[in-house]
Design an enzyme around this catalytic site. Structure first.
Site, short mmCIF file in Angstrom:
data_model
loop_
_atom_site.label_atom_id
_atom_site.label_comp_id
_atom_site.label_asym_id
_atom_site.label_seq_id
_atom_site.Cartn_x
_atom_site.Cartn_y
_atom_site.Cartn_z
N ALA A 1 0.83 -1.20 0.00
CA ALA A 1 0.00 0.00 0.00
C ALA A 1 0.86 1.25 0.00
CB ALA A 1 -0.91 0.00 1.23
N GLY B 1 -0.10 -5.02 0.86
CA GLY B 1 -1.22 -5.11 -0.06
C GLY B 1 -0.87 -5.81 -1.36
N GLU C 1 -1.29 -9.35 -0.61
CA GLU C 1 -2.73 -9.64 -0.55
C GLU C 1 -3.32 -9.75 -1.95
OE1 GLU C 1 -5.07 -8.10 2.90
OE2 GLU C 1 -3.56 -6.51 2.82
N GLU D 1 2.15 -5.25 8.15
CA GLU D 1 1.06 -4.47 8.74
C GLU D 1 1.10 -4.43 10.26
OE1 GLU D 1 -0.50 -5.59 4.65
OE2 GLU D 1 0.74 -6.51 6.21
#
Length: 253
Positions: free
Chosen positions: A65, A110, A113, A133
């Site tokens: 991210a 991310g 993910e 995270e």
């Protein structure tokens, strides 16, 4: 000055390749990138394909991210994010055709993910996986935590999140997170080879098998058996199944 295309879609026959194209930021997943990915998923290139390959431009699949956009102070804003662009990872997972992530370099946060939302992951020897995270005081929240636990189980998922800052390609493969490890620079080529094999299979059967496998992972035994039988009953009536059975009979007679 033209606006850069953050996600590009190209066709390789029946296969669509989606490329995260923000190499100067290691393909960090900003809301603009997520919006571009959602638009690409709705494009004719994806909708008309039999398999989708996800990859990243430059030196990484995705470093995760975009930290400049992470907000921790506004719950309403976070909820709006998931409504507006944050749901794109679920849209990747819900594609009816099979998906393959071709991974090189960083595949973090991310980005990891997003790769987990694909059906298969091919990593080259430069790939580095991680979920930073928790160290940032949050948790993976784009479906990755759910998928990680489903793939490797709770104990290994906790190990990956809490004890392992990074996993190399071989370690990720040993955990079952990666389908195959290939030589440096070969991830996309190998993903395209697998995509061609998938694209050559009867598309409805492939789609139903994919959806059934995802549902069976969370179903009771009784529900799972019912899903299998219903899927078989539907597919057995198709022209594709009849033609395949006839072809098999000719080749084995």
């Amino acid at each position: 000055m033209p606006v850069p295309e953050l996600v590009t879609a190209s066709r390789e026959g029946p296969v669509c390749v989606l490329t995260l194209d923000r190499p100067e930021k290691l393909n960090a997943l900003s809301t603009a990138v997520e919006r571009a990915l959602a638009e690409a998923l709705a494009s004719d290139e994806v909708q008309g394909s039999r398999c989708v390959v996800l990859t990243g431009a430059g030196r990484a699949f995705s470093a995760g991210a975009d930290l400049a956009e992470i907000s921790r102070d506004d719950p309403a804003g976070i909820a709006a994010y998931y409504r507006e662009t944050g749901g794109v990872y679920e849209r990747v997972a819900a594609l009816p055709q099979p998906t393959i992530a071709a991974i090189h370099g960083y595949c973090l946060g991310g980005g990891f993910e997003l790769a987990l939302a694909a059906d298969f992951r091919v990593a080259d020897e430069t790939a580095v996986f991680g979920l930073p995270e928790v160290a940032l005081g949050i948790v993976p929240s784009s479906g990755g935590l759910h998928r990680l636990v489903r793939i490797v189980g709770p104990a290994r998922a906790k190990e990956a999140m809490l004890l392992r800052e990074r996993l190399d390609a071989r370690e990720a493969h040993a955990l079952g997170l990666v389908t195959e490890v290939v030589a440096e620079g070969a991830a996309l080529a190998r993903a395209l080879e697998l995509a061609e094999r998938l694209a050559a299979l009867p598309p409805l059967a492939v789609s139903v098998a994919k959806q059934a496998a995802d549902l069976l992972a969370e179903s009771s035994r009784e529900a799972g058996v019912a899903i299998e039988r219903l899927a078989y009953g539907m597919l057995a009536q198709t022209e594709e199944a009849r033609a395949a059975a006839e072809d098999f009979g000719r080749r084995t007679s």
